[in-house]
Design a protein around this motif. Structure first.
Motif, PDB file in Angstrom:
ATOM      1  N   ASP A   2      -8.436   7.231  30.386  1.00 45.76           N
ATOM      2  CA  ASP A   2      -8.724   8.628  30.698  1.00 45.76           C
ATOM      3  C   ASP A   2     -10.175   8.741  31.164  1.00 45.76           C
ATOM      4  OD1 ASP A   2      -8.994  11.322  30.892  1.00 45.76           O
ATOM      5  OD2 ASP A   2      -8.273  11.779  28.869  1.00 45.76           O
ATOM      6  N   ARG A   4     -11.601  11.510  32.269  1.00 46.37           N
ATOM      7  CA  ARG A   4     -12.123  12.867  32.136  1.00 46.37           C
ATOM      8  C   ARG A   4     -13.236  12.920  31.089  1.00 46.37           C
ATOM      9  NH1 ARG A   4      -6.544  15.872  31.020  1.00 46.37           N
ATOM     10  NH2 ARG A   4      -6.383  13.973  29.743  1.00 46.37           N
ATOM     11  N   PHE A   5     -14.163  13.867  31.293  1.00 43.51           N
ATOM     12  CA  PHE A   5     -15.203  14.081  30.295  1.00 43.51           C
ATOM     13  C   PHE A   5     -14.592  14.718  29.055  1.00 43.51           C
ATOM     14  CE2 PHE A   5     -17.627  14.192  34.299  1.00 43.51           C
ATOM     15  CZ  PHE A   5     -18.597  13.240  34.017  1.00 43.51           C
ATOM     16  N   THR A   6     -15.172  14.413  27.909  1.00 43.04           N
ATOM     17  CA  THR A   6     -14.709  15.043  26.676  1.00 43.04           C
ATOM     18  C   THR A   6     -15.172  16.501  26.639  1.00 43.04           C
ATOM     19  OG1 THR A   6     -16.695  14.496  25.408  1.00 43.04           O
ATOM     20  CG2 THR A   6     -14.942  12.825  25.501  1.00 43.04           C
ATOM     21  N   ARG A   7     -14.605  17.268  25.740  1.00 35.72           N
ATOM     22  CA  ARG A   7     -15.005  18.668  25.608  1.00 35.72           C
ATOM     23  C   ARG A   7     -16.489  18.770  25.249  1.00 35.72           C
ATOM     24  NH1 ARG A   7     -15.844  22.534  21.886  1.00 35.72           N
ATOM     25  NH2 ARG A   7     -15.263  24.685  22.441  1.00 35.72           N
ATOM     26  N   GLU A   8     -16.948  17.896  24.360  1.00 33.28           N
ATOM     27  CA  GLU A   8     -18.356  17.918  23.962  1.00 33.28           C
ATOM     28  C   GLU A   8     -19.264  17.613  25.154  1.00 33.28           C
ATOM     29  OE1 GLU A   8     -15.960  16.340  22.401  1.00 33.28           O
ATOM     30  OE2 GLU A   8     -15.826  17.471  20.515  1.00 33.28           O
ATOM     31  N   GLU A   9     -18.835  16.701  26.009  1.00 33.04           N
ATOM     32  CA  GLU A   9     -19.635  16.359  27.187  1.00 33.04           C
ATOM     33  C   GLU A   9     -19.671  17.513  28.183  1.00 33.04           C
ATOM     34  OE1 GLU A   9     -18.780  11.540  26.924  1.00 33.04           O
ATOM     35  OE2 GLU A   9     -17.563  12.823  28.220  1.00 33.04           O
ATOM     36  N   GLU A  10     -18.564  18.217  28.345  1.00 35.87           N
ATOM     37  CA  GLU A  10     -18.540  19.370  29.246  1.00 35.87           C
ATOM     38  C   GLU A  10     -19.424  20.496  28.711  1.00 35.87           C
ATOM     39  OE1 GLU A  10     -17.589  19.356  32.108  1.00 35.87           O
ATOM     40  OE2 GLU A  10     -15.810  18.117  32.408  1.00 35.87           O
ATOM     41  N   THR A  70     -25.936   9.345  24.209  1.00 35.21           N
ATOM     42  CA  THR A  70     -25.015   8.320  24.688  1.00 35.21           C
ATOM     43  C   THR A  70     -25.274   8.064  26.174  1.00 35.21           C
ATOM     44  OG1 THR A  70     -23.322   9.895  25.370  1.00 35.21           O
ATOM     45  CG2 THR A  70     -23.286   9.163  23.063  1.00 35.21           C
ATOM     46  N   GLN A  73     -24.013  11.026  28.166  1.00 30.47           N
ATOM     47  CA  GLN A  73     -24.901  12.189  28.133  1.00 30.47           C
ATOM     48  C   GLN A  73     -26.076  11.997  29.090  1.00 30.47           C
ATOM     49  OE1 GLN A  73     -25.542  12.175  23.830  1.00 30.47           O
ATOM     50  NE2 GLN A  73     -24.678  14.247  23.709  1.00 30.47           N
TER      51      GLN A  73
END
Length: 223
Positions: A2, A4-10, A70, A73
């Motif tokens: 996957d 896609r960016f994680t929710r936290e990253e968005e 990270t 980030q």
């Protein structure tokens, strides 16, 4: 896999966007503005605000003023800063700070890292010389040990923002008998030290970013 960016990253990306949209003035068009007093004043205020968020050196451990970010980030931050032409920390203090984290003493970490992390301290890099360019093996600026001090003599050129800097990360020759690519040491030099002269080099656009820096019997304590 996957991608896609994680929710936290968005959420992190949106936080950066909101900050940049709020803080960047309409007249800001990129780092060329740093050659003006108005542009410099804005930049100093801007980087301090980023420093308060731990963004200037976000990959640093929290104990040194970073946020233990990270790699993703860091990527998101770099993307947003580039997209908005925002002024990242350009004084190369992060280079110096990362080196001090790895190789510096505890005293040096306490003395220099907080100012880099918060954006309070400005640094310039003393590498290029009139007869050496960026060829560090050809530098001639010398540091001679004298008791508990080193005495530095020589000249650097095209030193970005030396006229604004608090400190210089200075490459000098300490062993003239060693092979050219050896015998070179790095010094942290307070730019207010007696014997330092900064002379401006005005570019074709009439802006003052580069400088010549002269070191005449500049005494630097051993650390």
């Amino acid at each position: 896999m996957d991608f896609r960016f994680t929710r936290e990253e968005e959420v992190f990306r949106q936080t950066i966007r909101d900050f940049l949209q709020q803080e960047l003035p309409p007249w800001w068009e990129g780092i060329e503005a740093l050659g003006t007093d108005e542009g410099w004043a804005f930049y100093r205020s801007f980087v301090r605000k980023m420093g308060a968020k731990g963004w200037l050196n976000m990959h640093w451990p929290k104990e040194y003023g970073g946020m233990s970010a990270t790699p993703m980030q860091q990527l998101i931050f770099t993307e947003e800063m580039a997209y908005h032409c925002a002024p990242a920390q350009i004084d190369l203090g992060p280079w110096v700070g990362s080196t001090i984290i790895v190789h510096g003493s505890d005293e040096q970490k306490r003395k220099y890292l907080p100012g880099i992390a918060t954006g309070e301290a400005e640094w310039c890099i003393g590498y290029s010389e009139p007869g050496a360019g960026s060829d560090l093996a050809a530098i001639q600026t010398r540091a001679v040990e004298d008791g508990d001090e080193y005495v530095i003599n020589g000249q650097k050129i095209f030193t970005s923002l030396a006229h604004r800097a608090d400190y210089c990360w200075l490459a000098v020759r300490t062993d003239p008998d060693a092979p050219k690519h050896r015998g070179i040491s790095m010094f942290v030099v307070d730019m207010r030290t007696p014997g330092i002269t900064v002379r401006p080099l005005i570019d074709m656009a009439g802006l003052h970013t580069f400088n010549e820096v002269f070191f005449d019997d500049v005494r630097v304590p051993r650390e």
